[in-house]
Write a protein that holds these residues in place. Structure first.
Motif, short mmCIF file in Angstrom:
data_model
loop_
_atom_site.label_atom_id
_atom_site.label_comp_id
_atom_site.label_asym_id
_atom_site.label_seq_id
_atom_site.Cartn_x
_atom_site.Cartn_y
_atom_site.Cartn_z
N ALA A 1 -9.81 8.87 14.07
CA ALA A 1 -9.43 8.27 12.80
C ALA A 1 -8.93 9.34 11.83
CB ALA A 1 -10.61 7.52 12.18
N ARG A 2 -9.62 10.44 11.81
CA ARG A 2 -9.20 11.54 10.94
C ARG A 2 -7.86 12.09 11.41
NH1 ARG A 2 -12.86 16.23 8.36
NH2 ARG A 2 -11.15 17.45 7.53
N THR A 3 -7.68 12.23 12.72
CA THR A 3 -6.43 12.75 13.27
C THR A 3 -5.25 11.83 12.95
OG1 THR A 3 -7.68 13.82 15.04
CG2 THR A 3 -5.33 13.53 15.41
N VAL A 4 -5.45 10.52 13.10
CA VAL A 4 -4.38 9.56 12.79
C VAL A 4 -4.05 9.59 11.30
CG1 VAL A 4 -3.76 7.10 12.76
CG2 VAL A 4 -4.91 8.07 14.76
N THR A 5 -5.08 9.63 10.46
CA THR A 5 -4.87 9.68 9.01
C THR A 5 -4.09 10.93 8.63
OG1 THR A 5 -6.91 8.43 8.64
CG2 THR A 5 -6.02 9.66 6.76
N GLU A 6 -4.45 12.05 9.21
CA GLU A 6 -3.76 13.30 8.89
C GLU A 6 -2.32 13.31 9.39
OE1 GLU A 6 -6.62 16.22 10.23
OE2 GLU A 6 -7.78 15.99 8.37
N ALA A 7 -2.05 12.66 10.51
CA ALA A 7 -0.67 12.52 10.99
C ALA A 7 0.16 11.73 9.98
CB ALA A 7 -0.63 11.85 12.36
N LEU A 8 -0.41 10.64 9.48
CA LEU A 8 0.27 9.83 8.47
C LEU A 8 0.51 10.65 7.19
CD1 LEU A 8 1.39 7.20 7.28
CD2 LEU A 8 -0.98 6.56 6.74
N LEU A 9 -0.50 11.37 6.75
CA LEU A 9 -0.37 12.16 5.51
C LEU A 9 0.66 13.28 5.66
CD1 LEU A 9 -4.10 12.34 4.42
CD2 LEU A 9 -2.29 10.90 3.45
N ARG A 10 0.74 13.89 6.84
CA ARG A 10 1.78 14.92 7.06
C ARG A 10 3.17 14.29 6.95
NH1 ARG A 10 -1.88 16.54 10.82
NH2 ARG A 10 -0.80 15.52 12.55
N ALA A 11 3.33 13.12 7.53
CA ALA A 11 4.63 12.44 7.46
C ALA A 11 4.96 12.05 6.02
CB ALA A 11 4.63 11.21 8.36
N LEU A 12 3.97 11.56 5.28
CA LEU A 12 4.20 11.15 3.89
C LEU A 12 4.52 12.32 2.98
CD1 LEU A 12 1.35 8.52 3.45
CD2 LEU A 12 3.81 8.07 3.30
N THR B 1 11.35 4.42 5.36
CA THR B 1 10.13 3.88 5.97
C THR B 1 10.22 3.94 7.48
OG1 THR B 1 9.78 2.40 4.10
CG2 THR B 1 8.63 1.85 6.14
N VAL B 2 11.35 3.56 8.03
CA VAL B 2 11.55 3.60 9.48
C VAL B 2 11.44 5.04 9.98
CG1 VAL B 2 13.26 3.26 11.33
CG2 VAL B 2 12.90 1.48 9.60
N ALA B 3 12.06 5.98 9.29
CA ALA B 3 12.00 7.39 9.68
C ALA B 3 10.56 7.91 9.64
CB ALA B 3 12.90 8.23 8.78
N LEU B 4 9.83 7.51 8.63
CA LEU B 4 8.42 7.91 8.49
C LEU B 4 7.59 7.39 9.66
CD1 LEU B 4 6.13 9.05 6.49
CD2 LEU B 4 5.86 6.65 5.89
N VAL B 5 7.73 6.11 9.96
CA VAL B 5 6.97 5.50 11.05
C VAL B 5 7.35 6.15 12.38
CG1 VAL B 5 6.62 3.36 12.35
CG2 VAL B 5 6.55 3.34 9.85
N GLU B 6 8.63 6.44 12.57
CA GLU B 6 9.07 7.08 13.81
C GLU B 6 8.44 8.46 13.98
OE1 GLU B 6 13.33 6.90 13.61
OE2 GLU B 6 13.38 4.86 14.41
#
Length: 143
Positions: free
Chosen positions: A88-99, A8-13
């Motif tokens: 919002a779309r950009t932030v969501t896509e950044a999260l999805l790439r990390a996930l 989780t920490v690595a993902l958030v980083e």
């Protein structure tokens, strides 16, 4: 699938590093957008999808019931604008790439995948909202 604290920490980083780029928080109009404004827009989109039951299992792709459609509708209702929708779309896509570990993810296509369920979409939108609040700029900054 169980995610450990270290994962989780690595993902958030990974996401935080991407969101730290100053260009991330400038809308298409040339105005700087706050993390709070983006967070509110993402939450409004998630609330709309939840309230209306926009589960991709019940709607065909391009049905008008996608993540992007929710962002568009909530912008029209005053929860955001073109700038907050874009970021919002950009932030969501950044999260999805990390996930996912994928080099590119389009949130609309991701949300309409045949395996996707509404709770997973809501979790992504609300997670992106939290990230916007944590890592987005404060205050206004029109150019």
């Amino acid at each position: 699938m169980t995610i450990t604290t270290a994962e989780t920490v690595a993902l958030v980083e990974r996401v935080a590093e991407e969101l730290a780029a100053p260009r991330m928080w400038w809308g298409m109009s040339g105005h700087r957008v706050t993390g709070e404004a983006v967070a509110r827009h993402l939450e409004a989109a998630a609330d709309l999808m939840e309230r209306e039951g926009w589960d991709p299992q019940f709607y065909a792709p391009l049905s008008g019931h996608s993540i992007v459609d929710a962002l568009n509708w909530t912008a029209r209702d005053g929860a955001g604008d073109a700038d907050t929708r874009y970021i919002a779309r950009t932030v969501t896509e950044a999260l999805l790439r990390a996930l996912t570990g994928a080099p590119y993810v389009d949130c609309e296509v991701w949300g309409e995948h045949s395996s996707r369920r509404l709770p997973e979409i809501l979790t992504a939108l609300r997670g992106a909202s939290r990230l916007a609040r944590l890592y987005g700029p404060e205050g206004s900054g029109a150019c």
